[in-house]
Design an enzyme around this catalytic site. Structure first.
Site, PDB file in Angstrom:
ATOM      1  N   MET A  37       0.851  -1.194   0.000  1.00 23.04           N
ATOM      2  CA  MET A  37       0.000   0.000   0.000  1.00 23.04           C
ATOM      3  C   MET A  37       0.890   1.249   0.000  1.00 23.04           C
ATOM      4  SD  MET A  37      -3.401  -0.972   2.099  1.00 23.04           S
ATOM      5  CE  MET A  37      -2.763  -0.822   3.742  1.00 23.04           C
ATOM      6  N   GLY A  38       2.131   1.083  -0.452  1.00 24.01           N
ATOM      7  CA  GLY A  38       3.048   2.220  -0.521  1.00 24.01           C
ATOM      8  C   GLY A  38       3.600   2.589   0.833  1.00 24.01           C
ATOM      9  N   ALA A  39       4.087   3.842   0.955  1.00 25.49           N
ATOM     10  CA  ALA A  39       4.777   4.298   2.168  1.00 25.49           C
ATOM     11  C   ALA A  39       5.838   3.260   2.528  1.00 25.49           C
ATOM     12  CB  ALA A  39       3.804   4.530   3.321  1.00 25.49           C
ATOM     13  N   HIS A  44       9.515  -3.560   3.290  1.00 20.13           N
ATOM     14  CA  HIS A  44       9.046  -3.779   1.914  1.00 20.13           C
ATOM     15  C   HIS A  44      10.228  -4.019   0.977  1.00 20.13           C
ATOM     16  CE1 HIS A  44       5.700  -1.009   3.370  1.00 20.13           C
ATOM     17  NE2 HIS A  44       5.024  -2.060   2.951  1.00 20.13           N
ATOM     18  N   GLY A 155       5.198 -10.135   4.273  1.00 18.09           N
ATOM     19  CA  GLY A 155       5.977 -10.061   5.504  1.00 18.09           C
ATOM     20  C   GLY A 155       5.291 -10.828   6.637  1.00 18.09           C
ATOM     21  N   SER A 193       7.028  -0.410  10.144  1.00 16.71           N
ATOM     22  CA  SER A 193       5.656  -0.306   9.669  1.00 16.71           C
ATOM     23  C   SER A 193       5.490   1.057   9.015  1.00 16.71           C
ATOM     24  CB  SER A 193       4.692  -0.419  10.853  1.00 16.71           C
ATOM     25  OG  SER A 193       3.432   0.122  10.518  1.00 16.71           O
ATOM     26  N   SER A 194       4.645   1.118   7.993  1.00 19.16           N
ATOM     27  CA  SER A 194       4.381   2.415   7.340  1.00 19.16           C
ATOM     28  C   SER A 194       3.777   3.394   8.336  1.00 19.16           C
ATOM     29  CB  SER A 194       3.414   2.225   6.178  1.00 19.16           C
ATOM     30  OG  SER A 194       3.955   1.297   5.279  1.00 19.16           O
TER      31      SER A 194
END
Ligand code: PAF
Length: 286
Positions: A37-39, A44, A155, A193-194
């Protein structure tokens, strides 16, 4: 937007389809897929690095999926950092970034029909975030159908999500290998975490109670306490902190069933807590 070298951005399902058709003209060509979901953070990037090592081509999707947010505030506050994400990806190697629109992922003739998750979604995240896992399963199913990868990378931090995606993958007989990758932590143990960008320095420090509790749980098991006793002690320890505990649960790593009297061969301790305005999750298997 500036598009760094080595990054190919594909922003529609039809363009992706064309690209995949080209790859698949070679039947031995393999495609790795990292849904995000990006960020993006180091966690990632480790998934993408592994996917690059193991496949001929790699697709990284960036799509903030509205159907998995049960809390509208959480959805609107979710960080959106596409430019920086592309820059980070360009530094680790060659990949294709898929940034679909909502209609690409959820078309009118949506291929997904809701499935029963056999109770895997009944506890923990499923209990505290109603509808969350149906949203995750829906989006991953539709993305799998678009990307048609050989391998997909997830993850272990999202332990329950991983179990549910494995179930969905075999339920629909996708010919996809699900690759689970270790949780990446800051040097002090905080799981990446984002959402961490929304924590103040003080909250980041407070959040260390999560990893401390996970290690305490492992130690209590090694000292011979029963799961119930160990859980009670860990909850007491956790509640001395500034975080607001949602759950601290011991489950069998395979079935996700809560442990009461006996430890499983593989036990996972899962925690979710509110740290200021940010919800954090983590887990440890032992
Ligand atoms: O883990 C995530 O970031 C998301 O749940 C996923 C798998 C990309 C689906 O939106």
């Amino acid at each position: 937007m500036e598009n760094p070298d080595k990054i190919n951005v594909i922003s529609s399902a039809s363009d992706l389809k064309q690209q995949i058709a080209i790859w698949k003209t070679n039947p031995s060509c393999t495609v790795g897929f990292v849904p995000t979901m990006g960020a993006l953070h180091e966690g990632h990037l480790k998934l993408v690095e592994k996917a690059i090592q193991e496949n001929d081509f790699v697709v990284v999707s960036i799509f903030v999926n509205p159907t998995q947010f049960n809390n509208p505030a959480d959805l609107s506050l979710y960080p959106r950092t596409l430019e920086n994400d592309l820059l980070l990806l360009s530094k680790i190697g060659s990949c294709f970034v898929f940034t679909p629109s909502i209609i690409d992922v959820y078309p009118e003739n949506d291929p997904y029909k809701p499935i029963h998750l056999q109770g895997l979604d009944a506890t923990m995240e499923g209990e505290f975030r109603p509808g969350h896992f149906q949203g995750v399963v829906h989006v991953v199913h539709n993305l799998f159908n678009l990307v048609l990868p050989n391998k997909a990378y997830f993850g272990k931090k999202d332990f329950q999500q991983l179990a549910i995606i494995r179930f969905m993958n075999s339920y629909f007989h996708f010919p996809i290998e699900i690759v689970a990758c270790e949780t990446i932590r800051e040097s002090n143990g905080l799981a990446m975490s984002s959402r961490n960008v929304r924590l103040s320095d003080e909250e980041k420090n407070d959040a260390l109670v999560i990893i401390d509790s996970l290690y305490l749980m492992k130690e209590l098991k090694e000292n011979g306490l029963s799961p119930t006793e160990a859980e009670r002690k860990c909850i007491w320890f956790f509640n001395q902190s500034n975080l607001k505990l949602e759950y601290l649960t011991l489950v069998d790593s395979e079935t996700l069933k809560p442990l009461l009297t006996e430890w499983s061969t593989k036990t996972t301790c899962c925690i979710a807590a509110q740290c200021g305005a940010v919800r954090l999750i983590d887990n440890l298997e032992f």
